[in-house]
Design a protein around this motif. Structure first.
Motif, PDB file in Angstrom:
ATOM      1  N   LEU A  54       0.738  -1.313   0.071  1.00 39.00           N
ATOM      2  CA  LEU A  54       0.118   0.067  -0.118  1.00 39.00           C
ATOM      3  C   LEU A  54       0.727   1.400  -0.042  1.00 39.00           C
ATOM      4  CD1 LEU A  54      -2.944  -0.776   2.414  1.00 39.00           C
ATOM      5  CD2 LEU A  54      -3.021  -0.226  -0.158  1.00 39.00           C
ATOM      6  N   LYS A  84      -6.378   0.998  -4.056  1.00 37.32           N
ATOM      7  CA  LYS A  84      -6.052   0.557  -2.732  1.00 37.32           C
ATOM      8  C   LYS A  84      -7.485  -0.009  -2.193  1.00 37.32           C
ATOM      9  CE  LYS A  84      -2.975   4.413  -1.491  1.00 37.32           C
ATOM     10  NZ  LYS A  84      -3.161   5.568  -1.158  1.00 37.32           N
ATOM     11  N   ALA A 102      -2.814   5.430   4.615  1.00 38.24           N
ATOM     12  CA  ALA A 102      -3.109   4.502   3.517  1.00 38.24           C
ATOM     13  C   ALA A 102      -3.017   3.003   4.195  1.00 38.24           C
ATOM     14  CB  ALA A 102      -2.414   4.555   2.479  1.00 38.24           C
TER      15      ALA A 102
END
Ligand SMILES: [Zn+2]
Length: 437
Positions: A212, A256, A307
């Motif tokens: 990520l 994502k 994230a």
């Protein structure tokens, strides 16, 4: 804490391409709906109204008479829509963040209730309009069918948006399901990192790679390159530049989301199969590990942090709810610093590997974290020996199941591999070394 909760999911369904004349009906409908919402929002903001019931009580009669050609329920849903817009606008205004005196009604999704729309079988939807009920065919869609087949209920409310270029309707349909949490028989602990998730299941620590932060960084640098190029060509903040930015952001978000959602689903399924609770670190963890430390730009560091941690946790929570998996939060402090067997400090060298200052055995940081999360979930974090033994014995009956070397290595699994898996169990026999071996 244990109980029943309602889980909702929204699915996007597109209609077939509509004939011009049919589509025009929806364009007219949208126009009237937008006007209603605009008027209602104005009234709500002027009078500080944020509740649907009050807005309806004050305005229904007048709006209804202005739009008497429309089915009356559109006045209800427009009131709901407007009350929600007024609510969020007034909140922004209180915080001093509203830039205009009134909220702008730009994008319109027409809110529908059970009187205004109806699914007819799986292939069409009928909508009440000022020209009577109109039935449109919908494109069959895997997501939609999946929810239908798995016993989710179709909610009575829906939203519809017009796609003018394609002459289609886009429906946002909501499914609901009641899920009750089970009483956990064990634990699956999850340690969220920048680029992988360490998961302890049945005595094996899997390192499920997400990449990520690499995704975030990759897009960050792409945006920078685009900016340099376009600034030179068109000057800063040009339209083409903003267009490319928007596309990049939306690709980044989608990628994502897909990674998180798939991984969260895999973990929740595994937990549910074992009737185990998922153990997570309580949020608020300092992003002080690994690559985050090396990033100087605070904004970028923040993005990487977001994230890696928050989004991933939220996805796991959501998926856990869907499967009735209880989630337990434990104190995240020092989870990777203490030896789970001896309670002594672990001295780290390179590559996330360290040695126990008492026993001398080597550890991988993520394995340590997973076991310490388990200990905390069991309430054995005080350093008391019995609880350590209790945590570690069930694995294969030995008091110290962790052997001197192999035991402390996680099993790394690349994103390309786990993303295709239905479960982890299928591969554990031949490919993976058991921690307890
Ligand atoms: Zn030790």
């Amino acid at each position: 804490m244990r109980g029943t909760s309602e889980v909702t999911r929204t699915v996007v369904v597109r209609s077939e391409r509509l004939p011009r004349r049919t589509f025009r009906t929806f364009v007219e409908l949208e126009g009237m709906y937008r006007n209603m919402v605009e008027q209602l929002v104005l009234h709500a903001v002027n009078n500080g109204i944020t509740k649907f019931t009050r807005l309806k009580a004050e305005r229904y009669r007048e709006v209804r008479s202005l739009y008497s050609q429309l089915p009356s329920h559109y006045v209800y849903t427009a009131c709901q829509d407007a009350a929600e817009r007024a609510h969020s606008f007034l909140k922004l205004k209180r915080m001093g963040k509203a830039r205009k005196p009134y909220p702008e009604v730009r994008g319109v999704n027409i809110w529908l209730d059970d009187q205004l729309w109806r699914a007819e079988g799986l292939t069409s939807i009928s909508i009440a309009t000022h020209r009577g009920r109109v039935r449109v065919s919908i494109e069959l869609n895997r997501h939609f069918l999946r929810y239908v087949n798995r016993g989710w209920r179709l909610a009575s409310e829906a939203k519809v948006k017009l796609d003018r270029r394609e002459r289609r309707l886009i429906f946002y349909i909501t499914f609901r399901k009641e899920v009750s949490e089970y009483r956990p028989k064990g634990y699956v602990t999850v340690d969220v990192n920048e680029d992988a998730e360490a998961v302890l299941i049945d005595g094996i620590v899997y390192l499920l790679e997400t990449g990520l932060s690499r995704v975030t960084l990759g897009y960050y640098y792409r945006r920078k390159r685009v900016q340099e190029k376009y600034d030179k060509a068109y000057g800063p903040g040009s339209r083409p530049e903003r267009r490319v930015f928007r596309r990049l952001s939306s690709n980044e978000r989608a990628l994502k989301k897909d990674i998180r959602w798939k991984l969260a689903a895999l973990i929740a399924r595994e937990a549910a199969r074992r009737q185990a609770a998922i153990v997570l670190e309580r949020l608020g963890k300092e992003p002080a590990k690994g690559m985050i430390e090396r990033i100087k730009d605070p904004q970028l560091r923040h993005r990487v942090f977001q994230a890696a941690f928050k989004g991933m946790q939220r996805a796991i929570e959501e998926k856990a709810r869907e499967h009735g998996v209880p989630v337990i939060y434990v104190d995240p402090r020092n989870t990777s610093r203490t030896c789970p067997i001896h309670g002594a400090e672990i001295i780290y060298g390179k590559d996330r590997h360290g040695a126990c200052s008492r026993g001398g055995e080597t550890w991988h940081r993520d394995v340590v974290a997973c076991y310490n999360l388990l200990l905390r979930a069991l309430g054995g974090d005080g350093g008391a020996a019995p609880s350590r033994v209790r945590a570690l014995t069930p694995v294969d009956g030995g008091p110290v199941p962790l052997g001197p070397t192999a035991a402390h290595e996680p099993t790394p699994i690349a994103r390309g591999a786990w993303a295709r898996w239905k479960s982890l169990g299928a591969t554990s026999d031949h490919k993976l070394m058991r921690v307890s071996a």
